[in-house]
Design an enzyme around this catalytic site. Structure first.
Site, PDB file in Angstrom:
ATOM      1  N   LYS A   1       0.852  -1.195   0.000  1.00 27.38           N
ATOM      2  CA  LYS A   1       0.000   0.000   0.000  1.00 27.38           C
ATOM      3  C   LYS A   1       0.887   1.244   0.000  1.00 27.38           C
ATOM      4  CE  LYS A   1      -3.961   1.917   2.576  1.00 27.38           C
ATOM      5  NZ  LYS A   1      -4.827   1.749   3.758  1.00 27.38           N
TER       6      LYS A   1
ATOM      7  N   SER B   1      -9.685   1.542   2.697  1.00 25.09           N
ATOM      8  CA  SER B   1      -8.885   2.371   1.827  1.00 25.09           C
ATOM      9  C   SER B   1      -7.801   1.586   1.077  1.00 25.09           C
ATOM     10  CB  SER B   1      -8.229   3.491   2.638  1.00 25.09           C
ATOM     11  OG  SER B   1      -7.323   2.932   3.582  1.00 25.09           O
TER      12      SER B   1
ATOM     13  N   SER C   1      -9.837  -0.755   6.816  1.00 25.50           N
ATOM     14  CA  SER C   1      -9.259  -0.606   5.475  1.00 25.50           C
ATOM     15  C   SER C   1      -8.572  -1.825   4.878  1.00 25.50           C
ATOM     16  CB  SER C   1      -8.289   0.569   5.450  1.00 25.50           C
ATOM     17  OG  SER C   1      -9.031   1.742   5.360  1.00 25.50           O
TER      18      SER C   1
HETATM   19  N1  GLN Z   1     -13.164   4.086   6.237  1.00 21.58           N
HETATM   20  C1  GLN Z   1     -12.490   4.393   7.460  1.00 21.58           C
HETATM   21  C2  GLN Z   1     -12.038   5.825   7.454  1.00 21.58           C
HETATM   22  O1  GLN Z   1     -12.176   6.458   6.446  1.00 21.58           O
HETATM   23  C3  GLN Z   1     -11.341   3.473   7.684  1.00 21.58           C
HETATM   24  C4  GLN Z   1     -10.117   3.826   6.949  1.00 21.58           C
HETATM   25  C5  GLN Z   1      -8.936   2.982   7.297  1.00 21.58           C
HETATM   26  O2  GLN Z   1      -9.067   1.925   7.921  1.00 21.58           O
HETATM   27  N2  GLN Z   1      -7.761   3.468   6.944  1.00 21.58           N
HETATM   28  O3  GLN Z   1     -11.559   6.332   8.431  1.00 21.58           O
END
Ligand code: GLN
Length: 465
Positions: A69, A144, A168
């Site tokens: 990532k 994400s 994410s």
């Molecule tokens: N969707 C969640 C957020 O936007 C989780 C994102 C993540 O785990 N990095 O905070």
């Protein structure tokens, strides 16, 4: 999809260079926008060094390409966090997880697409354009870590790393039909991970099957002197998919509030399969679940507003014409951050500011403790908890445009990060061609336990999807 064993066999039969070359060819043809940066030269160079013996081969991932990532630091390979503000930033050091992968002979093939600074549930907020779901390119891959999951689902690589602050790793694993693990907080070093909300996040492995996720976890986990929140863990994981005598808790609150019926029934199929194999289940009450989402977003945004203060236009990435410090700071941040990131910095700064700190931030911390207590109590009675990872299958690109509706999609993943317990998402069915994932949540550091249950689901149900 590929497994680590498939790739190791191909390396054995041909060479690391040949395997890397073929991966690069396929990634170049990708229709899913899975990578922000493809490390063409660096990956081939490493492959050749493994083939020639210049780098020690024989590691557990010798010659196996991996996608990382784009929020993890990689020496010499651009690291953008999918943000314009880090455009052109090439880190001078490796994240600890990357170092550990290299020590096992892995090859970083590129940096996977993601939501900007990991803020999102769909990978649509990437400055480099959205990733598409390989099961249906009109749909999001989740986020994400959307690029990390989609590239595995598309068969471009066997393995990848994502990060999970509030879902994410698990959300894109669920939307893309792959396996993704959010380890216990502290099990994996965060050194070299660009922080979004550091009290919540962990780096986690993604692969096409449970065994590969377990292997990757055993490679990246364990204490790192460079991350004081990391601890020593048992990395000798043997997966036991025998579930006889296992007690499962089904938290009622995770099945409420507009959950898609196909998702609900697929998760129940998974639970009934485990019952057929000798497990028992009971309903458990997790009364503070309803407050978890609000608490998560206050805590995550507050930490983000502080963590992102370092992007000042002086030290990394984007630089505008030199003016005085405060003008440059404002200009770079106005130009460099996307809309969602700015929204979160503003809301996070607000909830930390004098007069609101007690009302919002401290209140959210109190709720966090209550959410954690729900888990502590539940795990007195049951070995694991099982719930839908996401309340719905992948939605369409552009379908959830207002921020709140995307935040709501995280309702089943964020409580786990507030508590810090481990959770793995494993495919358990599909609807209209889109995968469905269930999450298996465990006690602190019981990664072996939840991976065993995931393997039982994979074995019994995964093969029929
Ligand atoms: N969707 C969640 C957020 O936007 C989780 C994102 C993540 O785990 N990095 O905070």
């Amino acid at each position: 999809m590929m497994s680590i064993t498939d790739v190791l066999r191909r390396v054995e039969e041909a060479s690391a260079e040949d395997v890397t070359f073929k991966h690069l060819e396929q990634i170049r043809k990708s229709k899913f926008n899975t990578f922000i940066t493809v490390a063409e030269d660096q990956s081939l160079e490493r492959a050749r060094a493994l083939d020639s013996g210049e780098l020690k081969s024989g590691g557990r991932l010798s010659g196996v390409p991996i996608a990382i990532k784009d929020n993890m630091s990689t020496t010499g390979i651009r690291t953008t966090c999918a943000s314009h503000i880090l455009d052109g930033y090439i880190p001078p050091y490796d994240a600890t997880v990357v170092e550990r992968l290299y020590a096992e002979g892995a090859i970083v093939i590129g940096k996977a697409n993601m939501d900007e600074f990991a803020m999102g549930t769909s990978t649509e907020s990437s400055y480099y354009g959205p990733t598409k779901n390989p099961h249906n390119p009109d749909c999001v891959p989740g986020g994400s870590s959307g690029g990390s999951a989609a590239t595995v689902a598309a068969g471009e690589v066997a393995i990848s790393l994502g990060s999970d602050t509030g879902g994410s790793v698990r959300c894109p694993a669920s939307f893309c039909g792959v396996v993704g693990l959010k380890p216990t907080y502290g099990a994996v070093s965060r050194y070299g991970l660009v922080s979004y909300a550091n009290s919540l996040e962990q780096i986690g492995p993604i692969a096409s099957n449970v065994e590969d996720v377990a292997l990757l976890y055993s490679i990246i986990a364990g204490h790192d002197p460079k991350d004081s929140t990391s601890v020593e863990v048992d990395t000798e994981i043997s997966i036991d998919r025998d579930v006889k005598g296992l007690t499962i808790g089904v938290p009622a609150q995770y099945f409420e509030g507009g959950i898609n019926p196909a998702v609900e029934s697929a998760v129940w199929d998974g639970i009934h399969h485990l019952e057929d194999e000798g497990a028992t289940y009971s309903e458990v009450d997790m009364p503070h679940t309803d407050y978890a989402l609000a608490a998560y977003y206050i805590i995550a945004m507050s930490e983000a507003s502080s963590n992102l203060a370092r992007f000042d236009g002086m030290r990394y990435g984007l630089r505008t014409e030199d003016k005085d410090w405060s003008t440059t700071f404002s200009e770079v941040r106005a130009l460099g951050f996307g809309e969602e990131v700015k929204r979160r910095i503003i809301l996070g700064t607000f909830s930390l500011s004098t007069g609101y700190h007690d009302k919002y931030y401290l209140k959210a911390l109190q709720v966090r403790t209550l959410v954690k207590q729900d888990f502590d109590l539940a795990f007195k009675d049951v070995d694991v908890l099982i719930a839908p990872t996401m309340p719905m299958p992948a939605f369409r690109i552009g379908e959830l445009v207002d921020p709140l509706s995307q935040y709501l999609a995280d309702v089943n993943t964020v409580p786990i990060n507030l508590a810090g317990v481990p959770s793995v998402s494993v495919p358990c069915g599909s609807t209209q061609g889109l995968p469905i994932g269930m999450q298996i949540i465990g006690r602190y550091f019981d990664e072996p336990g939840i991976l065993g249950v995931a393997a039982a689901v994979e074995h019994g149900i995964g093969n029929k999807i």
